[in-house]
Scaffold this motif. Structure first.
Motif, short mmCIF file in Angstrom:
data_model
loop_
_atom_site.label_atom_id
_atom_site.label_comp_id
_atom_site.label_asym_id
_atom_site.label_seq_id
_atom_site.Cartn_x
_atom_site.Cartn_y
_atom_site.Cartn_z
N ILE A 1 24.64 -65.04 -39.40
CA ILE A 1 25.26 -63.72 -39.55
C ILE A 1 25.91 -63.50 -40.91
O ILE A 1 26.45 -62.42 -41.17
CB ILE A 1 26.28 -63.44 -38.42
N GLY A 2 25.88 -64.49 -41.79
CA GLY A 2 26.44 -64.25 -43.12
C GLY A 2 26.87 -65.49 -43.87
O GLY A 2 26.70 -66.61 -43.41
N ARG A 3 27.43 -65.24 -45.03
CA ARG A 3 27.92 -66.30 -45.91
C ARG A 3 29.07 -67.06 -45.26
O ARG A 3 29.79 -66.51 -44.45
CB ARG A 3 28.43 -65.70 -47.22
N GLY A 4 29.20 -68.31 -45.65
CA GLY A 4 30.29 -69.11 -45.13
C GLY A 4 31.60 -68.80 -45.83
O GLY A 4 31.62 -68.47 -47.01
N GLY A 5 32.67 -68.91 -45.10
CA GLY A 5 33.98 -68.67 -45.66
C GLY A 5 34.62 -69.95 -46.16
O GLY A 5 33.96 -70.99 -46.29
N VAL A 6 35.89 -69.86 -46.44
CA VAL A 6 36.64 -71.01 -46.95
C VAL A 6 38.00 -71.08 -46.25
O VAL A 6 38.52 -70.07 -45.77
CB VAL A 6 36.86 -70.96 -48.48
N THR A 7 38.52 -72.28 -46.21
CA THR A 7 39.91 -72.50 -45.85
C THR A 7 40.56 -73.19 -47.04
O THR A 7 40.03 -74.18 -47.55
CB THR A 7 40.05 -73.37 -44.60
N VAL A 8 41.65 -72.63 -47.49
CA VAL A 8 42.41 -73.19 -48.61
C VAL A 8 43.84 -73.42 -48.11
O VAL A 8 44.42 -72.53 -47.47
CB VAL A 8 42.41 -72.22 -49.81
N ALA A 9 44.37 -74.60 -48.36
CA ALA A 9 45.72 -74.90 -47.90
C ALA A 9 46.49 -75.64 -48.98
O ALA A 9 45.94 -76.51 -49.66
CB ALA A 9 45.67 -75.75 -46.63
N LEU A 10 47.74 -75.26 -49.12
CA LEU A 10 48.67 -75.98 -49.98
C LEU A 10 49.80 -76.51 -49.11
O LEU A 10 50.40 -75.76 -48.34
CB LEU A 10 49.26 -75.06 -51.05
N LEU A 11 50.03 -77.79 -49.23
CA LEU A 11 51.20 -78.40 -48.61
C LEU A 11 52.33 -78.24 -49.62
O LEU A 11 52.18 -78.60 -50.79
CB LEU A 11 50.93 -79.88 -48.33
N LEU A 12 53.42 -77.66 -49.17
CA LEU A 12 54.55 -77.39 -50.06
C LEU A 12 55.72 -78.30 -49.71
O LEU A 12 55.86 -78.70 -48.55
CB LEU A 12 55.01 -75.93 -49.90
N ALA A 13 56.55 -78.58 -50.68
CA ALA A 13 57.80 -79.29 -50.38
C ALA A 13 58.59 -78.47 -49.36
O ALA A 13 59.28 -79.04 -48.51
CB ALA A 13 58.60 -79.48 -51.66
N GLU A 14 58.42 -77.16 -49.41
CA GLU A 14 59.12 -76.26 -48.49
C GLU A 14 58.36 -76.03 -47.18
O GLU A 14 58.89 -75.46 -46.26
CB GLU A 14 59.36 -74.90 -49.17
N SER A 15 57.09 -76.40 -47.08
CA SER A 15 56.25 -76.42 -45.89
C SER A 15 54.78 -76.20 -46.24
O SER A 15 54.16 -77.09 -46.74
CB SER A 15 56.71 -75.46 -44.79
N HIS A 16 54.21 -74.98 -46.00
CA HIS A 16 52.77 -74.82 -46.27
C HIS A 16 52.36 -73.35 -46.43
O HIS A 16 53.08 -72.45 -46.02
CB HIS A 16 51.92 -75.44 -45.15
N VAL A 17 51.18 -73.18 -47.01
CA VAL A 17 50.51 -71.88 -47.06
C VAL A 17 49.02 -72.13 -46.85
O VAL A 17 48.45 -73.05 -47.44
CB VAL A 17 50.79 -71.11 -48.37
N GLN B 1 46.98 -80.40 -51.63
CA GLN B 1 46.09 -79.24 -51.56
C GLN B 1 44.72 -79.62 -51.03
O GLN B 1 44.31 -80.78 -51.14
CB GLN B 1 45.93 -78.60 -52.93
N VAL B 2 44.02 -78.63 -50.46
CA VAL B 2 42.66 -78.82 -50.00
C VAL B 2 41.95 -77.48 -50.00
O VAL B 2 42.57 -76.44 -49.76
CB VAL B 2 42.61 -79.46 -48.58
N ALA B 3 40.66 -77.52 -50.28
CA ALA B 3 39.78 -76.35 -50.14
C ALA B 3 38.54 -76.82 -49.39
O ALA B 3 37.92 -77.81 -49.79
CB ALA B 3 39.40 -75.77 -51.50
N HIS B 4 38.20 -76.14 -48.33
CA HIS B 4 37.03 -76.49 -47.53
C HIS B 4 36.10 -75.30 -47.45
O HIS B 4 36.52 -74.19 -47.11
CB HIS B 4 37.44 -76.92 -46.12
#
Length: 129
Positions: free
Chosen positions: A54-70, A44-47
């Protein structure tokens, strides 16, 4: 190698602001939703991105899955989110889990408009090496 790749672009999200800016909270929620879908997290990672003029910063969140990713990418200044869910179906069909996961995440962000894409990946025939 066969699998299902779902993407969704969420526009005009009506969720609480912290879902678009707090990667740690979003990662915790995503991990719970993935567990409910009976998928298996292996990394997992959260950045967090910094604010811009122009505004607040966003995030990228990723989960590596045994089945692939989200992956989830947020743009709070636009009230937008992109979702990327890929499950390989080697050893079992995880398509229903991917679809349920996508629906749960769309409900979380409460967008007024959603653009969905479905890609069926891989083929057993014609790609033998």
């Amino acid at each position: 190698m066969q699998g299902l790749h779902l993407t969704a672009d969420l526009h005009d999200c009506q969720c609480a602001d912290f879902w678009l800016t707090e990667g740690t909270i979003l990662l915790e929620c995503l991990t719970r939703v993935v567990a409910v879908a009976k998928l298996n997290v292996v990394g997992q990672v959260a950045h967090h991105f910094p604010a811009t003029p122009i505004g607040r910063g966003g995030v990228t969140v990723a989960l590596l899955l045994a089945e692939s990713h989200v992956c989830i990418h947020t743009w709070p200044e636009q009230g937008s989110v992109t979702l990327d869910i890929y499950v390989c179906n080697f050893g079992g069909d995880h398509s229903d889990a991917a679809k349920a996961l996508q629906e749960a995440l769309i409900a979380l962000f409460a967008p007024r408009h959603v653009e969905r894409n479905i890609l069926h990946r891989g083929s057993i025939t014609g790609h033998l090496v």
